[in-house]
Every structure is written in C-alpha cells, then in structure tokens.
Design a protein around this motif. Structure first.
Motif, PDB file in Angstrom:
ATOM      1  N   ASP A 153       0.829  -1.208   0.000  1.00 27.95           N
ATOM      2  CA  ASP A 153       0.000   0.000   0.000  1.00 27.95           C
ATOM      3  C   ASP A 153       0.864   1.259   0.000  1.00 27.95           C
ATOM      4  OD1 ASP A 153      -2.694  -0.715  -0.191  1.00 27.95           O
ATOM      5  OD2 ASP A 153      -2.831  -1.209   1.940  1.00 27.95           O
ATOM      6  N   ALA A 154       1.894   1.252   0.872  1.00 26.22           N
ATOM      7  CA  ALA A 154       2.768   2.419   0.954  1.00 26.22           C
ATOM      8  C   ALA A 154       3.500   2.654  -0.364  1.00 26.22           C
ATOM      9  CB  ALA A 154       3.768   2.241   2.095  1.00 26.22           C
ATOM     10  N   ALA A 155       3.970   1.580  -0.990  1.00 26.60           N
ATOM     11  CA  ALA A 155       4.662   1.704  -2.269  1.00 26.60           C
ATOM     12  C   ALA A 155       3.709   2.223  -3.350  1.00 26.60           C
ATOM     13  CB  ALA A 155       5.252   0.357  -2.678  1.00 26.60           C
ATOM     14  N   ALA A 156       2.500   1.688  -3.382  1.00 28.18           N
ATOM     15  CA  ALA A 156       1.525   2.125  -4.379  1.00 28.18           C
ATOM     16  C   ALA A 156       1.217   3.611  -4.220  1.00 28.18           C
ATOM     17  CB  ALA A 156       0.243   1.297  -4.251  1.00 28.18           C
ATOM     18  N   GLU A 157       1.007   4.048  -2.997  1.00 26.77           N
ATOM     19  CA  GLU A 157       0.710   5.467  -2.764  1.00 26.77           C
ATOM     20  C   GLU A 157       1.883   6.348  -3.197  1.00 26.77           C
ATOM     21  OE1 GLU A 157      -2.118   6.788  -1.939  1.00 26.77           O
ATOM     22  OE2 GLU A 157      -3.076   4.819  -1.768  1.00 26.77           O
ATOM     23  N   TYR A 158       3.106   5.878  -2.969  1.00 29.93           N
ATOM     24  CA  TYR A 158       4.280   6.637  -3.405  1.00 29.93           C
ATOM     25  C   TYR A 158       4.313   6.752  -4.925  1.00 29.93           C
ATOM     26  CZ  TYR A 158       9.106   7.524  -4.753  1.00 29.93           C
ATOM     27  OH  TYR A 158      10.233   8.036  -5.357  1.00 29.93           O
ATOM     28  N   PHE A 159       4.122   5.638  -5.630  1.00 32.36           N
ATOM     29  CA  PHE A 159       4.179   5.670  -7.089  1.00 32.36           C
ATOM     30  C   PHE A 159       3.076   6.557  -7.668  1.00 32.36           C
ATOM     31  CE2 PHE A 159       6.014   1.218  -6.509  1.00 32.36           C
ATOM     32  CZ  PHE A 159       7.322   1.671  -6.596  1.00 32.36           C
ATOM     33  N   ILE A 160       1.882   6.471  -7.098  1.00 31.48           N
ATOM     34  CA  ILE A 160       0.773   7.307  -7.569  1.00 31.48           C
ATOM     35  C   ILE A 160       1.105   8.784  -7.375  1.00 31.48           C
ATOM     36  CG2 ILE A 160      -1.628   7.951  -7.125  1.00 31.48           C
ATOM     37  CD1 ILE A 160      -2.109   4.941  -6.449  1.00 31.48           C
ATOM     38  N   PHE A 187       2.532  -8.079  -0.338  1.00 34.63           N
ATOM     39  CA  PHE A 187       3.043  -6.882  -1.013  1.00 34.63           C
ATOM     40  C   PHE A 187       2.487  -6.788  -2.426  1.00 34.63           C
ATOM     41  CE2 PHE A 187       6.253  -4.879  -3.752  1.00 34.63           C
ATOM     42  CZ  PHE A 187       6.489  -3.688  -3.085  1.00 34.63           C
ATOM     43  N   GLU A 188       2.570  -7.893  -3.172  1.00 34.30           N
ATOM     44  CA  GLU A 188       2.108  -7.884  -4.560  1.00 34.30           C
ATOM     45  C   GLU A 188       0.598  -7.654  -4.639  1.00 34.30           C
ATOM     46  OE1 GLU A 188       5.513 -10.866  -6.450  1.00 34.30           O
ATOM     47  OE2 GLU A 188       3.534 -11.658  -5.920  1.00 34.30           O
ATOM     48  N   GLU A 189      -0.144  -8.268  -3.735  1.00 33.24           N
ATOM     49  CA  GLU A 189      -1.607  -8.099  -3.739  1.00 33.24           C
ATOM     50  C   GLU A 189      -1.986  -6.628  -3.589  1.00 33.24           C
ATOM     51  OE1 GLU A 189      -5.343  -9.031  -0.766  1.00 33.24           O
ATOM     52  OE2 GLU A 189      -3.631 -10.399  -0.735  1.00 33.24           O
ATOM     53  N   ALA A 190      -1.393  -5.950  -2.612  1.00 37.74           N
ATOM     54  CA  ALA A 190      -1.730  -4.549  -2.362  1.00 37.74           C
ATOM     55  C   ALA A 190      -1.201  -3.638  -3.462  1.00 37.74           C
ATOM     56  CB  ALA A 190      -1.169  -4.125  -1.010  1.00 37.74           C
ATOM     57  N   LEU A 191       0.006  -3.907  -3.933  1.00 37.31           N
ATOM     58  CA  LEU A 191       0.615  -3.063  -4.955  1.00 37.31           C
ATOM     59  C   LEU A 191      -0.168  -3.122  -6.264  1.00 37.31           C
ATOM     60  CD1 LEU A 191       3.002  -1.349  -6.100  1.00 37.31           C
ATOM     61  CD2 LEU A 191       4.105  -3.538  -6.659  1.00 37.31           C
ATOM     62  N   PHE A 192      -0.431  -4.346  -6.765  1.00 35.96           N
ATOM     63  CA  PHE A 192      -1.079  -4.481  -8.064  1.00 35.96           C
ATOM     64  C   PHE A 192      -2.535  -4.031  -8.042  1.00 35.96           C
ATOM     65  CE2 PHE A 192       2.189  -8.019  -8.779  1.00 35.96           C
ATOM     66  CZ  PHE A 192       3.058  -7.147  -9.429  1.00 35.96           C
ATOM     67  N   ALA A 193      -3.154  -4.036  -6.860  1.00 43.60           N
ATOM     68  CA  ALA A 193      -4.537  -3.564  -6.756  1.00 43.60           C
ATOM     69  C   ALA A 193      -4.625  -2.077  -7.096  1.00 43.60           C
ATOM     70  CB  ALA A 193      -5.086  -3.818  -5.359  1.00 43.60           C
ATOM     71  N   LYS A 194      -3.583  -1.322  -6.777  1.00 43.28           N
ATOM     72  CA  LYS A 194      -3.608   0.127  -7.005  1.00 43.28           C
ATOM     73  C   LYS A 194      -2.751   0.559  -8.197  1.00 43.28           C
ATOM     74  CE  LYS A 194      -4.589   1.486  -2.226  1.00 43.28           C
ATOM     75  NZ  LYS A 194      -4.119   2.268  -1.038  1.00 43.28           N
ATOM     76  N   VAL A 195      -1.692  -0.225  -8.499  1.00 44.87           N
ATOM     77  CA  VAL A 195      -0.798   0.107  -9.613  1.00 44.87           C
ATOM     78  C   VAL A 195      -0.659  -1.147 -10.473  1.00 44.87           C
ATOM     79  CG1 VAL A 195       1.442   1.109 -10.250  1.00 44.87           C
ATOM     80  CG2 VAL A 195       0.416   1.676  -8.040  1.00 44.87           C
ATOM     81  N   PRO A 196      -1.669  -1.451 -11.273  1.00 45.84           N
ATOM     82  CA  PRO A 196      -1.694  -2.734 -11.990  1.00 45.84           C
ATOM     83  C   PRO A 196      -0.571  -2.916 -13.008  1.00 45.84           C
ATOM     84  CG  PRO A 196      -3.480  -1.288 -12.715  1.00 45.84           C
ATOM     85  CD  PRO A 196      -2.899  -0.659 -11.500  1.00 45.84           C
TER      86      PRO A 196
END
Length: 332
Positions: A153-160, A187-196
């Motif tokens: 989640d934290a990584a996805a929010e950073y990339f967004i 990690f992959e589940e949360a990341l790909f949900a927001k940054v596919p």
C-alpha cells in the motif's frame, strides 16, 4: 572437511561444552535460573533477535522470575540448531523457544524436544504446519500477509503521488523461510490492486546485509532504471539502501522494507531512499514468548495455536525520529 565446516564444528563443540557447564551449575543449587531455564534459538544475528532476548528478560524480571536463557545464534544452520536442541532436551530445560531455520530440516530437532517432554514455542518462523500442530505448543507470529500488504500500500501510494504508472521493482528476499514468501504475496496483492502496471523485474535472496548489498547492486546493474526495492527483512532492507547509495541512485531508486533498527530509523528520517518500513517488535515478541512459556509451564497453554504479534508501519521522517526517541538502546 573444509575450513568453514571445521570452524562450524568447533563452534558447536564449544557451545555444547559451555551449555553443559551452565546446566550443571544450575542443577547444583545456583540461584541463576531458579525461575526456570529456557533454551532459546535465534535464526541469525540481526537486531530483531537482540530485541527478542531483551523482551524475554524484561518479561521474566517483571514476573519476579530469575530465568536463565541458554542461547544459540543458529546462523541459519540447521545442524547447529539440531545439536543445541539435542543438548538442552537431554538436560531437561523447562521450555524451548525458537525461530526455526527451516520448515522441514528443523522438524527432527523439534520432534526430539517434544518427545523429551520439553514444551516448544515458535516465534517469527516455525516448522511446516502439520508438524507444528503436533510438536509445538504455540506460534507467536506477526501476520506476514499484513506485513506485505502494508508495504505494498505504501509503495503504491508513493508511485501514484510521483506519477509513476509502471514502476520497476526489485525484491531482495529471505524466502528460504515461508513467512517471507507470504510477505511478498501480501506486497504484490496490495501493490497491483492500485498500480496494476507495476512490474517485479527481479526477486533474489539476500538475507544478511552483506549478501543484500551484493544482490541489490547486481539488480541495479541489470535494471538501471529500477524505481524501487522491496527488502523483505532487516538485512535485505539495509543492504538495498546501501546499494542505492553506493551506486549513486539516490533520488531515483527508493526502498520499502522491514524490521526497524537505528540505521533504518535514521534512513527514514533522511527519507531520500527509505520511504516505508514495517516492523514486528522483537522486544514485544520476546515478552510474548516468555509469558507464553510461563503459562504453558503453569498448565495454562493458550487456547489458540497462533498468537498474533502487532505489525506496524513507519512512513515519515517524524515516525523515524519518534522511533529513535523510544528506542535509545537501538533494540527493535
């Protein structure tokens, strides 16, 4: 026999000799250990395990018990672990508290302890589930899927926030143990949900800091446009940070990782490389292990097999500064 093998054999012999002497002293009426003797196995020398040791000592002291800890740093070596467990089982320690080095290779040693009448408590890692349910009283575990999801989640929010739609991510792993596999899945589940469109471009093992530096540098060489590392544990995280710094990738490649320490907290305060760190406090786990062991010895085993340890994430420079203030001894 190689020099390394001879060195390990000497280390086991010395450890066993000292352990037998300690047990003999305790058996001759010495006050040390009058509140119980626990065999304790640490998987490696990372700071997390120093926190576990302190937590066990603190909890025992608060319970008014003078507990003796007979300890081994297994250095990831199942043969050292087995020799130690054999010795403490034969000497009738009150309990065995350990983070097994292998789901499978550690089974014979733990089975021996169980059959010798020594209660076994796992923390952080354990043996395969079917065997664990037979030979282990309780498993203290910070949910590895939640660990990974928080970082994802934290990584996805950073990339967004940075407008990076298809980030390249390298993983420095500790997947010789199952909990680290679960961390990656979370990690992959949360990341790909927001940054596919994110891509895992490498996933290589590097558990200790030195190993992780080498692995992370190789990944950076193969993928010079890498956006981020995911370090699955403390050594992997710190090694990734150091590799980014050594390869002059500060400002391009960031790190999301696990296991707080003074170095990790300082990196979070700096915030140029480390953007998020998830921690399962070793001190808290050690306290839980000591409390659980005493409950088992008192005939009050826990009703649940898995005892959840808290999982926390730190993402800001203020989080890092607060951690440093709350942990002046540097123990997580």
């Amino acid at each position: 026999m190689s020099r390394i093998a001879r060195g390990r054999r000497r280390a086991v012999v010395v450890m066993t000799t000292l352990l037998v002497a300690a047990l003999a002293a305790a058996g001759c009426g010495a006050p040390i250990g009058e509140g119980g003797r626990f065999g304790v196995v640490y998987m490696d020398a990372q700071g997390y395990y120093a926190g576990v040791r302190k937590g066990m000592q603190d909890e025992a002291a608060e319970m008014g018990r003078n507990v003796q800890l007979l300890e081994l740093n297994a250095q990831g070596d199942a043969s050292q672990e087995s020799s130690f467990v054999d010795t403490v089982s034969s000497a009738d320690v009150d309990a065995l508290v350990l983070s097994p080095v292998s789901e499978t290779a550690s089974i014979p040693a733990i089975r021996l302890a169980h059959r010798s009448g020594v209660p076994v408590i796992c923390y952080n890692t354990c043996i395969a589930d079917e065997a664990a349910r037979q030979y282990v009283e309780a498993f203290i575990l910070g949910d590895p899927l939640e660990f990974g999801r928080l970082l994802g989640d934290a990584a996805a929010e950073y990339f967004i926030a940075e407008g990076i739609e298809a980030p390249q991510i390298g993983i420095v792993n500790c997947e010789q143990v199952e909990v680290c596999v679960q961390r990656r899945l979370g990690f992959e589940e949360a990341l790909f949900a927001k940054v596919p469109d994110a891509e895992i471009v490498a996933n290589q093992q590097g558990s200790t800091i030195d190993e992780a530096v080498d692995v992370a540098e190789r990944i950076l060489t193969a993928h010079p446009d890498l956006d981020a590392f995911f370090g699955q544990a403390g050594g992997a995280t710190l090694g990734s940070i150091r590799a980014v710094q050594a390869r002059n990738k500060v400002g391009q490649t960031v790190v999301f990782g696990g296991d707080m320490s003074t170095e990790a907290a300082n990196a979070l305060v700096d915030h140029r490389v480390l953007k998020g760190n998830v921690d399962i406090s070793g001190v808290t786990v050690g306290r839980m292990a000591a409390e659980t062991a005493q409950a088992v010895l008192a005939g009050n085993p826990p009703e649940e097999f898995i005892l959840p340890a808290p999982v926390e994430i730190y993402t800001t420079p203020e989080d890092g500064a607060t951690w440093l203030q709350e942990h002046p001894d540097g123990l997580p």
